[in-house]
Enzyme design. Structure first.
Site, PDB file in Angstrom:
ATOM      1  CD  GLN A  17      -3.212   8.409  -0.795  1.00 37.95           C
ATOM      2  OE1 GLN A  17      -2.651   9.462  -0.504  1.00 37.95           O
ATOM      3  NE2 GLN A  17      -2.544   7.259  -0.873  1.00 37.95           N
ATOM      4  CB  SER A  35      -4.244   4.725  -4.399  1.00 38.33           C
ATOM      5  OG  SER A  35      -4.189   3.457  -3.790  1.00 38.33           O
ATOM      6  CG  HIS A  74      -2.069  -0.942   1.039  1.00 42.30           C
ATOM      7  ND1 HIS A  74      -1.903  -2.314   1.073  1.00 42.30           N
ATOM      8  CD2 HIS A  74      -3.377  -0.730   0.763  1.00 42.30           C
ATOM      9  CE1 HIS A  74      -3.065  -2.882   0.839  1.00 42.30           C
ATOM     10  NE2 HIS A  74      -3.968  -1.964   0.644  1.00 42.30           N
ATOM     11  N   PRO A  75       0.477   2.243  -0.832  1.00 46.54           N
ATOM     12  CG  PRO A  75      -0.700   3.732  -2.227  1.00 46.54           C
ATOM     13  CD  PRO A  75      -0.683   2.297  -1.756  1.00 46.54           C
ATOM     14  CG  PHE A 130      -1.526   4.433   9.358  1.00 47.99           C
ATOM     15  CD1 PHE A 130      -2.285   5.394   8.685  1.00 47.99           C
ATOM     16  CD2 PHE A 130      -2.049   3.858  10.504  1.00 47.99           C
ATOM     17  CE1 PHE A 130      -3.542   5.770   9.147  1.00 47.99           C
ATOM     18  CE2 PHE A 130      -3.307   4.224  10.974  1.00 47.99           C
ATOM     19  CZ  PHE A 130      -4.052   5.175  10.283  1.00 47.99           C
ATOM     20  CB  VAL A 131      -3.118   0.099   5.586  1.00 44.72           C
ATOM     21  CG1 VAL A 131      -4.253  -0.075   4.568  1.00 44.72           C
ATOM     22  CG2 VAL A 131      -1.771  -0.137   4.908  1.00 44.72           C
ATOM     23  CB  ILE A 132      -6.642   4.146   7.586  1.00 40.05           C
ATOM     24  CG1 ILE A 132      -7.966   4.271   8.349  1.00 40.05           C
ATOM     25  CG2 ILE A 132      -6.352   5.421   6.805  1.00 40.05           C
ATOM     26  CD1 ILE A 132      -7.911   5.291   9.497  1.00 40.05           C
ATOM     27  CB  CYS A 133     -10.959   2.256   4.570  1.00 38.27           C
ATOM     28  SG  CYS A 133     -12.093   2.403   3.161  1.00 38.27           S
ATOM     29  CB  ALA A 134      -8.417   7.116   2.066  1.00 39.59           C
TER      30      ALA A 134
HETATM   31  N1  LIG Z   1      -1.731   3.680   3.307  1.00 38.60           N
HETATM   32  C1  LIG Z   1      -3.035   3.708   2.962  1.00 38.60           C
HETATM   33  O1  LIG Z   1      -3.926   3.557   3.795  1.00 38.60           O
HETATM   34  N2  LIG Z   1      -3.313   3.892   1.619  1.00 38.60           N
HETATM   35  C2  LIG Z   1      -4.599   3.942   1.154  1.00 38.60           C
HETATM   36  N3  LIG Z   1      -5.749   3.787   1.807  1.00 38.60           N
HETATM   37  C3  LIG Z   1      -6.799   3.924   0.894  1.00 38.60           C
HETATM   38  O2  LIG Z   1      -7.984   3.871   1.138  1.00 38.60           O
HETATM   39  N4  LIG Z   1      -6.285   4.193  -0.338  1.00 38.60           N
HETATM   40  C4  LIG Z   1      -4.917   4.228  -0.236  1.00 38.60           C
HETATM   41  O3  LIG Z   1      -4.078   4.468  -1.119  1.00 38.60           O
END
Ligand SMILES: NC(=O)NC1=NC(=O)NC1=O
Length: 172
Positions: free
Chosen positions: A88, A84, A67-68, A119-123
């Site tokens: 974002q 993405s 994930h970016p 760190f990944v979260i649903c943007a």
């Molecule tokens: N690191 C992230 O959480 N990346 C991202 N979350 C998303 O919902 N789109 C993304 O690119």
């Protein structure tokens, strides 16, 4: 696509259509193709979720590393995937103040140094303030907790991307 049309896709077509529902992780789509025919969009999402849950710890970390960063190097260079980019942008991450950007960059770095994955979260479900507070909170957790939390977010991102592709049929 209706779910009936999805079930008619051969593996190559299925990969073309669903190859990026998990960011930069075509393997997820390639793996679940063999579960067709899918009863509906929920069944499709469930099989992807089960694939992700069945990954070993290192595999889960690997999915997160695909994930970016939010508003990271790729975002600033305009090199994010289409999905993405849109996600974002919907969280307002393309219009951060200089302070917000440096705070997010610093926290992302701190998180990555600690866990070895981003760190990944649903943007699409979190605006920038929720993202910043989520990051501030979650950086305190353990690696095990954050691997699971990250994968849960990947499932949310995936469900929304699948919903953009598959028209959920009105319940007859
Ligand atoms: N690191 C992230 O959480 N990346 C991202 N979350 C998303 O919902 N789109 C993304 O690119």
């Amino acid at each position: 696509l209706t779910i009936a049309e999805v079930n008619k896709l051969d593996s190559e077509e299925f990969l073309e259509v669903f190859g990026n529902v998990v960011e930069n992780c075509k393997l997820a789509a390639a793996a679940v193709w063999s579960h067709r025919p899918f009863r509906g969009v929920d069944h499709l999402n469930q099989t992807i979720a089960e694939f992700l849950d069945a990954l070993p710890q290192k595999g889960k970390e690997g999915v997160l590393r695909c994930h970016p960063d939010l508003a990271g190097r790729l975002a600033q260079a305009g090199q994010l995937t289409a999905e993405s980019t849109q996600e974002q942008r919907s969280a307002g991450l393309d219009s951060l103040s200089q302070d917000e950007l440096s705070t997010l960059t610093h926290l992302n770095q701190q998180y990555k140094v600690k866990f070895g994955f981003p760190f990944v979260i649903c943007a699409r479900l979190n605006k920038k303030d929720a993202i910043l507070s989520g990051l501030t909170e979650r950086v305190k957790h353990s690696a095990e907790e954050e691997t699971l939390a990250g994968v849960e977010e990947v499932k949310k991102i995936c469900r929304l991307r699948v919903a953009d592709i598959v028209t959920s049929e009105a319940k007859l």
